[in-house]
Design a protein around this motif. Structure first.
Motif, PDB file in Angstrom:
ATOM      1  N   LEU A 262      19.966  17.589 -40.498  1.00  0.00           N
ATOM      2  CA  LEU A 262      19.494  18.796 -39.823  1.00  0.00           C
ATOM      3  C   LEU A 262      20.684  19.412 -39.098  1.00  0.00           C
ATOM      4  CD1 LEU A 262      16.713  17.392 -40.316  1.00  0.00           C
ATOM      5  CD2 LEU A 262      15.996  18.292 -38.091  1.00  0.00           C
ATOM      6  N   ALA A 263      21.023  20.619 -39.424  1.00  0.00           N
ATOM      7  CA  ALA A 263      22.120  21.321 -38.761  1.00  0.00           C
ATOM      8  C   ALA A 263      21.847  22.810 -38.851  1.00  0.00           C
ATOM      9  CB  ALA A 263      23.458  20.978 -39.416  1.00  0.00           C
ATOM     10  N   GLY A 264      22.055  23.499 -37.740  1.00  0.00           N
ATOM     11  CA  GLY A 264      21.645  24.884 -37.591  1.00  0.00           C
ATOM     12  C   GLY A 264      20.399  24.916 -36.730  1.00  0.00           C
ATOM     13  N   THR A 265      20.478  25.575 -35.586  1.00  0.00           N
ATOM     14  CA  THR A 265      19.421  25.451 -34.579  1.00  0.00           C
ATOM     15  C   THR A 265      19.121  26.785 -33.910  1.00  0.00           C
ATOM     16  OG1 THR A 265      20.193  23.196 -34.084  1.00  0.00           O
ATOM     17  CG2 THR A 265      18.728  24.223 -32.472  1.00  0.00           C
ATOM     18  N   ARG A 266      17.821  26.995 -33.647  1.00  0.00           N
ATOM     19  CA  ARG A 266      17.364  28.070 -32.775  1.00  0.00           C
ATOM     20  C   ARG A 266      16.153  27.566 -31.995  1.00  0.00           C
ATOM     21  NH1 ARG A 266      21.534  30.079 -33.485  1.00  0.00           N
ATOM     22  NH2 ARG A 266      22.115  32.251 -33.838  1.00  0.00           N
ATOM     23  N   ALA A 267      15.843  28.263 -30.918  1.00  0.00           N
ATOM     24  CA  ALA A 267      14.723  27.876 -30.049  1.00  0.00           C
ATOM     25  C   ALA A 267      13.400  28.008 -30.794  1.00  0.00           C
ATOM     26  CB  ALA A 267      14.714  28.738 -28.790  1.00  0.00           C
ATOM     27  N   PHE A 268      12.419  27.231 -30.324  1.00  0.00           N
ATOM     28  CA  PHE A 268      11.074  27.269 -30.884  1.00  0.00           C
ATOM     29  C   PHE A 268      10.079  27.059 -29.750  1.00  0.00           C
ATOM     30  CE2 PHE A 268       7.332  25.285 -32.861  1.00  0.00           C
ATOM     31  CZ  PHE A 268       7.029  26.256 -33.803  1.00  0.00           C
ATOM     32  N   GLY A 269       8.871  27.608 -29.939  1.00  0.00           N
ATOM     33  CA  GLY A 269       7.831  27.426 -28.930  1.00  0.00           C
ATOM     34  C   GLY A 269       7.786  28.509 -27.879  1.00  0.00           C
ATOM     35  N   ARG A 270       8.339  29.663 -28.176  1.00  0.00           N
ATOM     36  CA  ARG A 270       8.381  30.762 -27.210  1.00  0.00           C
ATOM     37  C   ARG A 270       7.469  31.915 -27.623  1.00  0.00           C
ATOM     38  NH1 ARG A 270      14.870  30.894 -25.562  1.00  0.00           N
ATOM     39  NH2 ARG A 270      14.954  28.705 -24.889  1.00  0.00           N
ATOM     40  N   GLY A 271       6.443  31.604 -28.403  1.00  0.00           N
ATOM     41  CA  GLY A 271       5.515  32.614 -28.885  1.00  0.00           C
ATOM     42  C   GLY A 271       5.774  32.938 -30.334  1.00  0.00           C
ATOM     43  N   ALA A 272       4.710  33.325 -31.053  1.00  0.00           N
ATOM     44  CA  ALA A 272       4.814  33.512 -32.496  1.00  0.00           C
ATOM     45  C   ALA A 272       5.865  34.541 -32.881  1.00  0.00           C
ATOM     46  CB  ALA A 272       3.450  33.909 -33.062  1.00  0.00           C
ATOM     47  N   GLY A 273       5.898  35.656 -32.165  1.00  0.00           N
ATOM     48  CA  GLY A 273       6.859  36.702 -32.497  1.00  0.00           C
ATOM     49  C   GLY A 273       8.290  36.261 -32.277  1.00  0.00           C
ATOM     50  N   ASN A 274       8.557  35.640 -31.122  1.00  0.00           N
ATOM     51  CA  ASN A 274       9.906  35.164 -30.829  1.00  0.00           C
ATOM     52  C   ASN A 274      10.329  34.064 -31.794  1.00  0.00           C
ATOM     53  OD1 ASN A 274      10.278  36.902 -28.639  1.00  0.00           O
ATOM     54  ND2 ASN A 274       9.361  35.458 -27.199  1.00  0.00           N
ATOM     55  N   ASP A 275       9.397  33.166 -32.137  1.00  0.00           N
ATOM     56  CA  ASP A 275       9.724  32.081 -33.058  1.00  0.00           C
ATOM     57  C   ASP A 275      10.063  32.616 -34.445  1.00  0.00           C
ATOM     58  OD1 ASP A 275       9.281  30.281 -31.035  1.00  0.00           O
ATOM     59  OD2 ASP A 275       7.299  29.660 -31.744  1.00  0.00           O
ATOM     60  N   ALA A 276       9.316  33.620 -34.902  1.00  0.00           N
ATOM     61  CA  ALA A 276       9.582  34.203 -36.216  1.00  0.00           C
ATOM     62  C   ALA A 276      10.937  34.894 -36.238  1.00  0.00           C
ATOM     63  CB  ALA A 276       8.474  35.177 -36.592  1.00  0.00           C
ATOM     64  N   GLU A 277      11.268  35.606 -35.174  1.00  0.00           N
ATOM     65  CA  GLU A 277      12.567  36.276 -35.106  1.00  0.00           C
ATOM     66  C   GLU A 277      13.693  35.245 -35.060  1.00  0.00           C
ATOM     67  OE1 GLU A 277      15.664  39.044 -34.814  1.00  0.00           O
ATOM     68  OE2 GLU A 277      13.633  39.113 -35.640  1.00  0.00           O
ATOM     69  N   ALA A 278      13.496  34.166 -34.281  1.00  0.00           N
ATOM     70  CA  ALA A 278      14.517  33.118 -34.228  1.00  0.00           C
ATOM     71  C   ALA A 278      14.716  32.484 -35.595  1.00  0.00           C
ATOM     72  CB  ALA A 278      14.122  32.056 -33.198  1.00  0.00           C
ATOM     73  N   GLU A 322      10.475  22.216 -37.595  1.00  0.00           N
ATOM     74  CA  GLU A 322      10.190  22.519 -36.185  1.00  0.00           C
ATOM     75  C   GLU A 322      10.118  21.201 -35.434  1.00  0.00           C
ATOM     76  OE1 GLU A 322       6.558  24.547 -36.777  1.00  0.00           O
ATOM     77  OE2 GLU A 322       7.508  26.358 -37.593  1.00  0.00           O
ATOM     78  N   ARG A 323      10.988  21.036 -34.433  1.00  0.00           N
ATOM     79  CA  ARG A 323      11.102  19.795 -33.689  1.00  0.00           C
ATOM     80  C   ARG A 323      11.044  20.081 -32.194  1.00  0.00           C
ATOM     81  NH1 ARG A 323       9.750  17.009 -37.914  1.00  0.00           N
ATOM     82  NH2 ARG A 323      11.401  16.200 -39.268  1.00  0.00           N
ATOM     83  N   GLY A 324       9.823  20.074 -31.646  1.00  0.00           N
ATOM     84  CA  GLY A 324       9.680  20.279 -30.217  1.00  0.00           C
ATOM     85  C   GLY A 324      10.081  21.683 -29.811  1.00  0.00           C
ATOM     86  N   SER A 325      11.126  21.795 -28.994  1.00  0.00           N
ATOM     87  CA  SER A 325      11.545  23.083 -28.442  1.00  0.00           C
ATOM     88  C   SER A 325      12.541  23.817 -29.323  1.00  0.00           C
ATOM     89  CB  SER A 325      12.166  22.868 -27.052  1.00  0.00           C
ATOM     90  OG  SER A 325      13.292  22.014 -27.141  1.00  0.00           O
ATOM     91  N   VAL A 326      12.858  23.264 -30.512  1.00  0.00           N
ATOM     92  CA  VAL A 326      13.834  23.905 -31.395  1.00  0.00           C
ATOM     93  C   VAL A 326      13.347  23.854 -32.839  1.00  0.00           C
ATOM     94  CG1 VAL A 326      15.871  23.488 -29.947  1.00  0.00           C
ATOM     95  CG2 VAL A 326      15.126  21.735 -31.566  1.00  0.00           C
ATOM     96  N   GLN A 327      13.972  24.690 -33.675  1.00  0.00           N
ATOM     97  CA  GLN A 327      13.763  24.647 -35.125  1.00  0.00           C
ATOM     98  C   GLN A 327      15.133  24.535 -35.788  1.00  0.00           C
ATOM     99  OE1 GLN A 327      12.051  28.405 -36.594  1.00  0.00           O
ATOM    100  NE2 GLN A 327      12.471  29.311 -34.591  1.00  0.00           N
TER     101      GLN A 327
END
Length: 445
Positions: A262-278, A322-327
């Protein structure tokens, strides 16, 4: 050879509790000084007490059994020495050993010895063959014990209907940069642009300023994380709990080998719209794609050293996990173990995980020695199981909390490549720390 006494029963004995809650009752019961909880593919294992303990340092492999203690200098392969000591000393049939490898175990691998390195001091690996092993899944409970009376004690604990009170979390500031992380990232980028290496993972620590209840923190955190593996352990001088995002290596009893970079990371769990954009940014960012691609390429090269020609393949390339607070960007690399190689050879081929060290590994390990804050210990090492029939499962120790000698801390890192920006890499460490930091429970003991 003697066998464990074994009993089994259905999940109705657990009442309305979740499997997580059930296994946590065993961890909290205080039956054993040493124990490991290990979650894999929907099965929770509790390994308590030690019939055999095997430890390894830079010079000796030590074995402690009911018959006494011995220390033997090892030569050749460090991991093979560890495995051989387990096989020679396990006093029970159908055993599974549980334990860990420190990140610095890599210093024992000849191909990865860093320039000018001095011998690494202290324990680098510890494995136990447990007195009691309890496996819990949706089908029921299997309890195996050296002493049959322990099976009844386990059953009584699991059937107890009392529930502990819901714990209260305590906050920790994860956004301070006391270790000069941004400056260290900037130095690594300079070295990468000079051609010294392609990628390195640099990390930072966050001290927990209170005594940590590892079991309660693990239980709360696991409810909000979806790891590849999870673990809770108290072995030797260490306590640790974590929600591993990826598998360093699995080898099954038929010789099928798999690693999961796993390499390459963005935040996850900040709402559907924010997660999709991330996710959109993650899948299109050249820096993240490059970081992932070089990791997958390295994983392929490593498995080819120990697998049959033509069997190494990549599946699910650049999938999203998707792993907790990140994807993360994720891929699977698999193969068939060669006839002359062992599971320990495969572990040496991929350890430490490329996603927690860098590319090329030897040069990136040299950079880690120079640029990381402190010796890593369990961080980015592995928690693993090894069975009597040669199956090995090793989880990467990330998204975890650590405790030793009265101190507790968190640690997280980010992959640094030529296009890395110090502020963004610092932010990535905050995103990863957020998988653990919101669930810290102060010990009431």
């Amino acid at each position: 050879m003697r066998s464990y006494a074994e009993i089994s029963y259905g999940t109705e004995k657990l009442g309305s509790r979740s499997l997580l809650s059930a296994v946590m009752r065993l961890a909290r019961a205080g039956l054993f000084e040493d124990y490991v909880v290990y979650e894999r593919n929907g099965v929770w294992a509790f390994a308590g007490g030690a019939l055999t303990t095997v430890t390894l340092d830079a010079e000796n492999v030590r074995t402690v059994t009911g018959a006494g203690e011995s220390a033997t200098p090892w030569t050749g392969s460090s991991s093979a020495a560890l495995g051989a000591a387990l096989e020679a000393s396990a006093p029970v049939a159908n055993w599974t050993a549980y334990g860990y490898l420190m990140f610095e175990f890599a210093a024992l691998l000849p191909a990865l010895a860093t320039r000018g390195a001095v011998p690494v001091e202290g324990e680098l690996a510890r494995m136990i063959v447990p007195r009691v092993e309890v496996l819990i899944d949706e089908r029921g409970v299997v309890s195996r014990a050296w002493d049959a009376a322990d099976n009844e004690r386990i059953r009584e604990i699991l059937e107890d209907v009392a529930e502990p009170p819901r714990p209260v979390v305590s906050a920790v500031d994860i956004r301070t940069d006391e270790g000069g992380y941004r400056e260290r990232v900037a130095q690594a980028v300079k070295e990468i642009r000079l051609g010294q290496y392609q990628k390195v993972i640099l990390s930072r620590t966050v001290d927990v300023p209170f005594e940590l209840d590892f079991a309660a923190t693990y239980e709360l955190g696991r409810e909000s994380n979806n790891p590849a593996r999870s673990f809770l352990l108290r072995l030797g001088s260490w306590e640790s709990a974590g929600f591993s995002p990826e598998v360093v290596l699995t080898v099954d009893e038929t010789g099928q080998v798999m690693t999961q970079p796993l390499a390459g990371t963005r935040a996850f769990g900040r709402g559907a719209g924010n997660d999709a954009e991330a996710r959109r940014v993650l899948e299109s960012d050249p820096k993240e794609i490059y970081e992932h691609a070089v990791s997958v390429r390295t994983s392929q090269e490593e498995l080819r050293r120990v697998c049959r020609p033509g069997t190494v393949a990549v599946r699910d390339f650049m999938d999203i996990k998707e792993r907790g607070s990140v994807q993360h960007l994720a891929s699977l690399v698999s193969g068939t173990l060669g006839a002359t190689h062992t599971p320990w050879d495969a572990l040496e081929a991929v350890f430490p995980a490329v996603t927690a060290s860098g590319v090329p590994k030897r040069e990136s390990l040299d950079a880690i020695v120079r640029l990381d804050e402190t010796r890593r210990g369990l961080y980015s090492g592995a928690v693993l199981t090894f069975t009597h029939d040669g199956a090995l499962d090793a989880a990467l120790v990330l998204r975890a909390m650590y405790g030793q000698e009265g101190r507790a801390w968190l640690r997280a890192g980010a992959g640094i490549v030529t296009d890395s920006m110090p502020d963004r890499e610092f932010e990535e460490t905050c995103e990863k720390l957020s998988s653990v930091a919101p669930y810290l429970v102060r010990s009431q003991g």
